[in-house]
Design a protein around this motif. Structure first.
Motif: not given
Length: 306
Positions: A191-196, A208-214, A295-305
């Motif tokens: 969940d942390e990796y995906s940005g959820k 500030v941003r959720a997701g992982h390093v590309p 930033v890579a964000n699989l969950a589509g949350t983009v900002w602060t989860g």
């Protein structure tokens, strides 16, 4: 090439230029071994736990307590402890030249592994983790004592920090932008990796941003241990990381949220498998707050989860 990297890793850990074939026994001790060797004056046991009061409620006989956020990090700036500060802490704990240092702690040795990494940066020799940490020791009902002991001051002298064992933000950005061959291992939860989510539940250190390093692959730290908290076998670890392309043929950087969980994976990859690995202690609390980084964000949350 892989054999050469293995030999270099062994030499760095041992503080020598003489390479030798390593085995997990060089970097891990069992609970049985430690209980039998507690009285050895050349064996110094250090606890590095994260939960407040754990050491005071009961610890392994003769163990000294290192508080990770005061003894292993700089109290003024975000950095690891200085050479002088760490040397003073180890001397106070009774550590002398020639001693074997055993680290253990709670939470499956997260911060004990952090301690091992910091010790490695300062090239402290003869450092081992208690395989399974407090979890296994307590599960086996081995003795704990609430009584503190005052150690005779030690005389250990630390070397200057070795910068090659530590990854910085530019190193991670270079890997993300394919400007280096370094591989990235994100050891956080899926969940942390995906940005959820940005951080585990109840954790205050946020980005500030959720997701992982590309480009980073996700192998949660917990996959490296068995049910009792001990590390899986070398064969199992090679299979686990090899499945995502981490086989020691390229340099590796591990990261998590603040560098403690990634130290656990750094230990598995560097010490048990002999791969060329750096730990990125800035981790997501630095990277996820940095301006201008991908930033890579699989969950589509983009900002602060959200």
């Amino acid at each position: 090439m892989r054999g050469t990297k293995w030999m270099v890793a062994v030499a760095l850990w041992a503080g020598t230029t003489v390479a030798a074939q390593a085995s997990p026994a060089q970097f891990l001790v069992s609970t049985d071994w430690l209980e039998k060797n507690i009285g050895d004056p050349k064996v110094k046991v250090l606890e590095v736990s994260v939960d407040p009061g754990v050491f005071e409620r009961g610890h392994i006989q003769g163990a000294a307590n290192l508080v990770w956020h005061t003894d292993l990090v700089d109290p003024v700036r975000r950095d690891i402890a200085s050479r002088d500060a760490l040397q003073a802490a180890l001397r106070k704990a009774g550590v002398s030249s020639g001693d074997t240092v055993i680290l253990y702690g709670d939470n499956n040795n997260w911060f004990a592994a952090w301690g091992a990494w910091v010790f490695d940066v300062y090239q402290v020799p003869n450092v081992k983790l208690l395989d399974g940490g407090r979890k296994k020791w307590e599960a086996e009902k081995r003795p704990l004592t609430p009584l503190a002991t005052t150690a005779k001051a030690g005389n250990i002298t630390l070397s200057a920090a070795n910068p090659t064992l530590r990854a910085r933000l530019p190193d991670v950005v270079a890997a993300a932008e394919k400007k280096s061959s370094t591989q990235l291992v994100d050891i956080r939860s899926a969940d942390e990796y995906s940005g959820k989510v940005i951080a585990p539940p109840g954790v205050a250190e946020l980005a500030v941003r959720a997701g992982h390093v590309p480009g980073a692959v996700n192998v949660p730290w917990s996959q490296a241990v068995a049910a009792d908290g001990t590390f899986k076998s070398v064969e199992e670890l090679k299979k686990l990381y090899g499945a995502v392309g981490i086989d020691g043929s390229k340099p590796v950087i591990t990261y998590c949220r603040i560098g403690e969980r990634s130290s656990h994976t750094w230990f598995a990859l560097s010490k048990l498998l002999g791969y060329e690995v750096r730990n990125y202690d800035g981790s997501w609390t630095e990277y996820g707050n940095a301006v201008g980084v991908p930033v890579a964000n699989l969950a589509g949350t983009v900002w602060t989860g959200k």
